[in-house]
Write a protein that holds these residues in place. Structure first.
Motif, PDB file in Angstrom:
ATOM      1  N   ARG A   6      49.700  34.742 -84.729  1.00 12.29           N
ATOM      2  CA  ARG A   6      50.087  33.515 -85.211  1.00 12.29           C
ATOM      3  C   ARG A   6      51.577  33.543 -84.562  1.00 12.29           C
ATOM      4  O   ARG A   6      52.248  32.453 -84.806  1.00 12.29           O
ATOM      5  CB  ARG A   6      50.104  33.426 -86.817  1.00 12.29           C
ATOM      6  CG  ARG A   6      48.943  33.346 -87.081  1.00 12.29           C
ATOM      7  CD  ARG A   6      48.904  33.062 -88.447  1.00 12.29           C
ATOM      8  NE  ARG A   6      47.589  32.900 -89.228  1.00 12.29           N
ATOM      9  CZ  ARG A   6      47.188  32.626 -90.440  1.00 12.29           C
ATOM     10  NH1 ARG A   6      48.156  32.140 -91.308  1.00 12.29           N
ATOM     11  NH2 ARG A   6      46.144  32.332 -90.773  1.00 12.29           N
ATOM     12  N   HIS A   8      52.814  33.664 -81.687  1.00  9.57           N
ATOM     13  CA  HIS A   8      52.668  32.977 -80.421  1.00  9.57           C
ATOM     14  C   HIS A   8      51.907  31.571 -80.304  1.00  9.57           C
ATOM     15  O   HIS A   8      50.754  31.730 -80.595  1.00  9.57           O
ATOM     16  CB  HIS A   8      51.993  33.727 -79.310  1.00  9.57           C
ATOM     17  CG  HIS A   8      51.939  33.121 -77.883  1.00  9.57           C
ATOM     18  ND1 HIS A   8      53.300  32.982 -77.191  1.00  9.57           N
ATOM     19  CD2 HIS A   8      51.153  32.906 -77.115  1.00  9.57           C
ATOM     20  CE1 HIS A   8      52.970  32.394 -76.064  1.00  9.57           C
ATOM     21  NE2 HIS A   8      51.670  32.613 -76.129  1.00  9.57           N
ATOM     22  N   PHE A   9      52.465  30.539 -80.306  1.00 13.05           N
ATOM     23  CA  PHE A   9      52.004  29.251 -80.483  1.00 13.05           C
ATOM     24  C   PHE A   9      51.971  28.622 -78.965  1.00 13.05           C
ATOM     25  O   PHE A   9      53.014  28.520 -78.561  1.00 13.05           O
ATOM     26  CB  PHE A   9      52.663  28.267 -81.305  1.00 13.05           C
ATOM     27  CG  PHE A   9      52.059  26.859 -81.374  1.00 13.05           C
ATOM     28  CD1 PHE A   9      50.980  26.902 -81.939  1.00 13.05           C
ATOM     29  CD2 PHE A   9      52.768  25.893 -80.915  1.00 13.05           C
ATOM     30  CE1 PHE A   9      50.337  25.409 -82.210  1.00 13.05           C
ATOM     31  CE2 PHE A   9      52.277  24.580 -81.088  1.00 13.05           C
ATOM     32  CZ  PHE A   9      51.004  24.422 -81.656  1.00 13.05           C
ATOM     33  N   GLU A  10      50.871  27.977 -78.489  1.00 12.83           N
ATOM     34  CA  GLU A  10      50.691  27.401 -77.483  1.00 12.83           C
ATOM     35  C   GLU A  10      50.099  26.033 -77.458  1.00 12.83           C
ATOM     36  O   GLU A  10      49.036  26.035 -78.276  1.00 12.83           O
ATOM     37  CB  GLU A  10      49.987  28.382 -76.408  1.00 12.83           C
ATOM     38  CG  GLU A  10      50.561  28.579 -75.012  1.00 12.83           C
ATOM     39  CD  GLU A  10      49.748  29.479 -74.196  1.00 12.83           C
ATOM     40  OE1 GLU A  10      48.946  28.795 -73.405  1.00 12.83           O
ATOM     41  OE2 GLU A  10      49.867  30.731 -74.245  1.00 12.83           O
ATOM     42  N   ILE A  11      50.852  25.005 -77.076  1.00 12.30           N
ATOM     43  CA  ILE A  11      50.108  23.755 -77.043  1.00 12.30           C
ATOM     44  C   ILE A  11      49.069  23.642 -76.024  1.00 12.30           C
ATOM     45  O   ILE A  11      49.352  24.107 -74.872  1.00 12.30           O
ATOM     46  CB  ILE A  11      51.139  22.833 -76.764  1.00 12.30           C
ATOM     47  CG1 ILE A  11      52.239  22.594 -77.775  1.00 12.30           C
ATOM     48  CG2 ILE A  11      50.506  20.989 -76.767  1.00 12.30           C
ATOM     49  CD1 ILE A  11      53.608  21.792 -77.351  1.00 12.30           C
ATOM     50  N   PRO A  12      47.761  23.322 -76.538  1.00 11.96           N
ATOM     51  CA  PRO A  12      46.692  23.274 -75.671  1.00 11.96           C
ATOM     52  C   PRO A  12      46.606  22.390 -74.549  1.00 11.96           C
ATOM     53  O   PRO A  12      47.366  21.183 -74.660  1.00 11.96           O
ATOM     54  CB  PRO A  12      45.543  22.626 -76.534  1.00 11.96           C
ATOM     55  CG  PRO A  12      45.823  22.947 -77.968  1.00 11.96           C
ATOM     56  CD  PRO A  12      47.197  22.835 -77.851  1.00 11.96           C
ATOM     57  N   LYS A  13      46.139  22.552 -73.236  1.00 14.57           N
ATOM     58  CA  LYS A  13      46.304  21.927 -72.104  1.00 14.57           C
ATOM     59  C   LYS A  13      46.072  20.279 -72.329  1.00 14.57           C
ATOM     60  O   LYS A  13      46.794  19.382 -71.913  1.00 14.57           O
ATOM     61  CB  LYS A  13      45.746  22.114 -70.898  1.00 14.57           C
ATOM     62  CG  LYS A  13      46.298  23.521 -70.446  1.00 14.57           C
ATOM     63  CD  LYS A  13      45.540  23.994 -69.386  1.00 14.57           C
ATOM     64  CE  LYS A  13      46.180  25.272 -68.898  1.00 14.57           C
ATOM     65  NZ  LYS A  13      45.599  25.574 -67.537  1.00 14.57           N
ATOM     66  N   ARG A  16      48.746  18.538 -74.402  1.00 13.12           N
ATOM     67  CA  ARG A  16      49.853  18.267 -73.500  1.00 13.12           C
ATOM     68  C   ARG A  16      49.836  17.111 -72.573  1.00 13.12           C
ATOM     69  O   ARG A  16      50.548  16.367 -72.330  1.00 13.12           O
ATOM     70  CB  ARG A  16      50.563  19.562 -72.874  1.00 13.12           C
ATOM     71  CG  ARG A  16      51.679  19.569 -72.088  1.00 13.12           C
ATOM     72  CD  ARG A  16      51.924  20.757 -71.396  1.00 13.12           C
ATOM     73  NE  ARG A  16      51.925  21.980 -72.176  1.00 13.12           N
ATOM     74  CZ  ARG A  16      53.044  22.212 -73.068  1.00 13.12           C
ATOM     75  NH1 ARG A  16      54.101  21.514 -73.017  1.00 13.12           N
ATOM     76  NH2 ARG A  16      53.003  23.496 -73.874  1.00 13.12           N
ATOM     77  N   ASP A  85      51.148  23.659 -85.806  1.00 14.40           N
ATOM     78  CA  ASP A  85      49.793  23.718 -85.458  1.00 14.40           C
ATOM     79  C   ASP A  85      49.397  22.538 -84.775  1.00 14.40           C
ATOM     80  O   ASP A  85      49.967  21.619 -84.765  1.00 14.40           O
ATOM     81  CB  ASP A  85      48.719  24.013 -86.815  1.00 14.40           C
ATOM     82  CG  ASP A  85      49.100  23.223 -87.795  1.00 14.40           C
ATOM     83  OD1 ASP A  85      49.355  22.016 -87.680  1.00 14.40           O
ATOM     84  OD2 ASP A  85      48.881  23.417 -89.033  1.00 14.40           O
TER      85      ASP A  85
END
Length: 127
Positions: A6, A8-13, A16, A85
């Motif tokens: 948790r 490392h949060f990445e915004i989904p492509k 974005r 999230d």
């Protein structure tokens, strides 16, 4: 990183891409609005000194609107950085798009009234 992943949060492509598309659409709409306002201001300014005051008002409003919209975009981008999230990102995005559409509608209405007043002043006979 913790074992649950948790940290490392990445915004989904897709999110974005959707945000970028919406932002580009809002930017293009505002740029067209400013372009039309500037064109109207240019035509109005050709009249006389009375109209120069109206054109200055239009230019001042257009600049103020641009500043408001850029600030809203920066605030939105900053809020996305703090999102925890996907649900929060979608909520922020919806709020931003709705807010910008309301702001652009209000700005267009106000600018239309300002241009209308300036045009009425332009056609008034000089005493």
């Amino acid at each position: 990183m913790t074992s649950n992943g948790r940290d490392h949060f990445e915004i989904p492509k897709d999110v974005r891409s959707m945000a970028e598309t919406s932002f580009d659409q809002a930017r293009k709409a505002f740029e067209q609005f400013v372009s039309n306002a500037e064109a109207a201001a240019g035509r109005i300014e050709e009249r006389n000194s009375t109209m120069r005051a109206g054109a200055r008002d239009i230019s001042t409003k257009a600049l103020a609107y641009a500043e408001q919209n850029v600030q809203a975009s920066l605030d939105y981008a900053q809020s996305l950085l703090k999102a925890k999230d996907f649900t929060e990102i979608m909520k922020l995005h919806g709020e931003y798009v709705q807010g910008q559409m309301r702001a652009l509608a209000e700005q267009a209405s106000e600018m239309g009234q300002t241009v209308g007043r300036a045009a009425m002043e332009a056609v008034k006979p000089n005493n």
